[in-house]
Design an enzyme around this catalytic site. Structure first.
Site, PDB file in Angstrom:
ATOM      1  N   ARG A 135       0.857  -1.195   0.000  1.00 40.62           N
ATOM      2  CA  ARG A 135       0.000   0.000   0.000  1.00 40.62           C
ATOM      3  C   ARG A 135       0.886   1.235   0.000  1.00 40.62           C
ATOM      4  O   ARG A 135       1.975   1.242   0.599  1.00 40.62           O
ATOM      5  CB  ARG A 135      -0.909   0.027   1.236  1.00 40.62           C
ATOM      6  CG  ARG A 135      -2.145  -0.868   1.107  1.00 40.62           C
ATOM      7  CD  ARG A 135      -3.116  -0.368   0.039  1.00 40.62           C
ATOM      8  NE  ARG A 135      -4.305  -1.186  -0.115  1.00 40.62           N
ATOM      9  CZ  ARG A 135      -4.467  -2.137  -1.040  1.00 40.62           C
ATOM     10  NH1 ARG A 135      -3.506  -2.418  -1.885  1.00 40.62           N
ATOM     11  NH2 ARG A 135      -5.609  -2.791  -1.125  1.00 40.62           N
ATOM     12  N   HIS A 146      -1.007   0.094 -10.004  1.00 40.28           N
ATOM     13  CA  HIS A 146      -1.791  -0.783  -9.118  1.00 40.28           C
ATOM     14  C   HIS A 146      -2.329  -1.999  -9.883  1.00 40.28           C
ATOM     15  O   HIS A 146      -3.531  -2.247  -9.927  1.00 40.28           O
ATOM     16  CB  HIS A 146      -2.945  -0.015  -8.451  1.00 40.28           C
ATOM     17  CG  HIS A 146      -3.439  -0.682  -7.197  1.00 40.28           C
ATOM     18  ND1 HIS A 146      -3.931   0.007  -6.113  1.00 40.28           N
ATOM     19  CD2 HIS A 146      -3.510  -2.004  -6.857  1.00 40.28           C
ATOM     20  CE1 HIS A 146      -4.283  -0.853  -5.168  1.00 40.28           C
ATOM     21  NE2 HIS A 146      -4.039  -2.092  -5.605  1.00 40.28           N
TER      22      HIS A 146
HETATM   23  P1  NAP Z   1      -2.434 -10.729   5.222  1.00 41.57           P
HETATM   24  O1  NAP Z   1      -2.581 -12.185   4.941  1.00 41.57           O
HETATM   25  O2  NAP Z   1      -3.414 -10.057   6.118  1.00 41.57           O
HETATM   26  O3  NAP Z   1      -0.943 -10.533   5.792  1.00 41.57           O
HETATM   27  C1  NAP Z   1      -0.503  -9.318   6.304  1.00 41.57           C
HETATM   28  C2  NAP Z   1       0.893  -9.515   6.867  1.00 41.57           C
HETATM   29  O4  NAP Z   1       1.364  -8.256   7.340  1.00 41.57           O
HETATM   30  C3  NAP Z   1       0.938 -10.494   8.052  1.00 41.57           C
HETATM   31  O5  NAP Z   1       2.094 -11.279   8.012  1.00 41.57           O
HETATM   32  C4  NAP Z   1       0.990  -9.554   9.244  1.00 41.57           C
HETATM   33  O6  NAP Z   1       1.625 -10.076  10.399  1.00 41.57           O
HETATM   34  C5  NAP Z   1       1.824  -8.421   8.680  1.00 41.57           C
HETATM   35  N1  NAP Z   1       1.613  -7.199   9.458  1.00 41.57           N
HETATM   36  C6  NAP Z   1       0.481  -6.492   9.622  1.00 41.57           C
HETATM   37  N2  NAP Z   1       0.699  -5.435  10.429  1.00 41.57           N
HETATM   38  C7  NAP Z   1       1.996  -5.484  10.773  1.00 41.57           C
HETATM   39  C8  NAP Z   1       2.819  -4.694  11.592  1.00 41.57           C
HETATM   40  N3  NAP Z   1       2.345  -3.606  12.223  1.00 41.57           N
HETATM   41  N4  NAP Z   1       4.113  -5.040  11.742  1.00 41.57           N
HETATM   42  C9  NAP Z   1       4.610  -6.130  11.132  1.00 41.57           C
HETATM   43  N5  NAP Z   1       3.879  -6.946  10.318  1.00 41.57           N
HETATM   44  C10 NAP Z   1       2.591  -6.611  10.161  1.00 41.57           C
HETATM   45  O7  NAP Z   1      -2.423  -9.882   3.874  1.00 41.57           O
HETATM   46  P2  NAP Z   1      -2.061 -10.380   2.385  1.00 41.57           P
HETATM   47  O8  NAP Z   1      -3.204 -11.103   1.779  1.00 41.57           O
HETATM   48  O9  NAP Z   1      -0.738 -11.049   2.411  1.00 41.57           O
HETATM   49  O10 NAP Z   1      -1.956  -8.967   1.637  1.00 41.57           O
HETATM   50  C11 NAP Z   1      -1.026  -7.971   2.066  1.00 41.57           C
HETATM   51  C12 NAP Z   1      -1.395  -6.640   1.441  1.00 41.57           C
HETATM   52  O11 NAP Z   1      -1.107  -6.651   0.052  1.00 41.57           O
HETATM   53  C13 NAP Z   1      -2.889  -6.291   1.485  1.00 41.57           C
HETATM   54  O12 NAP Z   1      -3.259  -5.775   2.753  1.00 41.57           O
HETATM   55  C14 NAP Z   1      -2.998  -5.256   0.397  1.00 41.57           C
HETATM   56  O13 NAP Z   1      -2.769  -3.976   0.968  1.00 41.57           O
HETATM   57  C15 NAP Z   1      -1.852  -5.598  -0.556  1.00 41.57           C
HETATM   58  N6  NAP Z   1      -2.333  -6.038  -1.885  1.00 41.57           N
HETATM   59  C16 NAP Z   1      -1.938  -5.337  -2.987  1.00 41.57           C
HETATM   60  C17 NAP Z   1      -2.366  -5.736  -4.247  1.00 41.57           C
HETATM   61  C18 NAP Z   1      -1.904  -5.007  -5.483  1.00 41.57           C
HETATM   62  O14 NAP Z   1      -2.419  -5.259  -6.581  1.00 41.57           O
HETATM   63  N7  NAP Z   1      -0.941  -4.106  -5.377  1.00 41.57           N
HETATM   64  C19 NAP Z   1      -3.202  -6.850  -4.387  1.00 41.57           C
HETATM   65  C20 NAP Z   1      -3.575  -7.531  -3.245  1.00 41.57           C
HETATM   66  C21 NAP Z   1      -3.140  -7.128  -1.992  1.00 41.57           C
HETATM   67  P3  NAP Z   1       1.025 -11.349  11.166  1.00 41.57           P
HETATM   68  O15 NAP Z   1       1.280 -12.522  10.245  1.00 41.57           O
HETATM   69  O16 NAP Z   1       1.818 -11.415  12.401  1.00 41.57           O
HETATM   70  O17 NAP Z   1      -0.433 -11.086  11.369  1.00 41.57           O
END
Ligand code: NAP
Length: 310
Positions: free
Chosen positions: A225, A273
């Site tokens: 993000r 994006h």
């Molecule tokens: P997810 O499964 O919710 O994983 C989020 C990860 O971030 C987890 O490992 C979490 O830690 C970690 N995290 C959250 N807050 C943190 C903090 N304060 N300090 C350290 N680590 C932290 O999410 P995901 O499905 O992998 O997706 C990640 C992000 O990718 C989404 O939220 C979205 O913003 C982005 N995204 C972008 C696109 C694009 O096209 N550019 C597409 C899809 C998603 P824990 O494991 O300990 O909970």
């Protein structure tokens, strides 16, 4: 009859209708999928923040599931009227798209060597890049996407250092957490990938302090993000050469304003994006599975922790 309201934008309905109906049928879920309904009659909502029309969820008194169609939920977690269980999208198609984006851009950063630069300017400098095994990659965020990307990179031979909020263990990824963990990961990483959600705790995580922990010349790839990055600090680090290159897919303002310095910066690659999109066929299966669970009273998949914001 179970009523499922599709509130993810009328323009998206033609692409979703058949995949959703087919997935519901395969999951054995009998439900009426509608684009309009009396709030009091709705059992579940399929939602997307852009295109969705509901801002007040309070009248949806029967609703037991709000299924977001996107992985990111930052646009909806702050809505105080939303007290129903909120689930985010974890879709194998989206994950595969992100793996391809991250692997492609990591390889590009990895192969972008002095020899390549010189050749672009017409000089023959036969300097081969190091092997992947000599190029540590940091994966900030070890969720559905970070783990899949980390594993793919480890499979190519990159040493992968992971960082998350909670402590984790993975065979292919050296896992760290907490502030000290972040420093250890960034200290060693020549390529840093950010796959974190947008929450108050992650805002401006990549700032002058944390950029300073990265070795000189390291590359940054952000498909997470835009809010993760302090843009002024990153531009300063790019100008000084401390950060060698940044590949940015997400921004605080999207579309990226035409006069933003990122567009013309020689050390920045902008992608609009497009790192990973929800894919109708595969994502519809999660929607159907969560509706099946909702009806069976079983735990929902990928429910958002409102306090943590993701
Ligand atoms: P997810 O499964 O919710 O994983 C989020 C990860 O971030 C987890 O490992 C979490 O830690 C970690 N995290 C959250 N807050 C943190 C903090 N304060 N300090 C350290 N680590 C932290 O999410 P995901 O499905 O992998 O997706 C990640 C992000 O990718 C989404 O939220 C979205 O913003 C982005 N995204 C972008 C696109 C694009 O096209 N550019 C597409 C899809 C998603 P824990 O494991 O300990 O909970």
């Amino acid at each position: 009859m179970t009523t499922v309201l599709f509130d993810a934008g009328a323009a998206r309905w033609p692409d979703w209708e058949q995949p959703l109906k087919a997935a519901l049928s395969r999951a054995g879920v009998t439900a009426e999928l509608v684009q309009q309904a009396e709030p009091g009659d709705v059992d579940a909502i399929i939602y997307a923040p852009s295109g969705g029309t509901i801002s007040d969820f309070a009248p949806y008194v029967k609703c037991k599931l709000v299924q977001n169609l996107w992985a990111g939920v930052e646009q909806i977690t702050g809505n105080r009227t939303l007290t129903q269980p909120l689930c985010r999208m974890v879709d194998p198609g989206l994950t595969q798209g992100m793996v391809e984006y991250v692997v492609g851009h990591v390889l590009r950063a990895h192969l972008h060597t002095a020899g390549t630069d010189a050749a672009r300017q017409g000089s023959w400098v036969p300097e081969a890049p190091p092997l992947a095994s000599e190029r540590p990659v940091a994966m900030l965020g070890l969720g559905a996407l970070g783990i899949a990307c980390g594993r793919a990179l480890a499979g190519l031979g990159f040493p992968v250092l992971g960082w998350s909020r909670s402590a984790k263990q993975h065979t292919e990824i050296a896992c760290h957490h907490g502030d000290e963990g972040l420093r250890r990961v960034l200290d060693q990483a020549q390529i840093v990938v950010t796959l974190l959600p947008d929450t108050p705790a992650t805002t401006n995580l990549i700032d002058a302090r944390t950029l300073g922990w990265m070795p000189r010349g390291a590359a940054l790839i952000n498909p997470g993000r835009g809010t993760l990055i302090d843009d002024d600090a990153l531009l300063a680090a790019l100008d000084s050469g401390h950060v060698g290159h940044a590949t940015l897919d997400v921004f605080r303002t999207e579309p990226l304003p035409a006069d933003h310095r990122y567009w013309a910066h020689p050390s920045v690659t902008v992608t609009p994006h497009i790192a990973a999109d929800t894919r109708h066929e595969t994502a519809a299966q999660l929607v159907a599975e969560n509706l099946r669970r909702m009806l069976a009273g079983a735990p929902l998949l990928h429910q958002v922790d409102r306090a943590a914001g993701y």
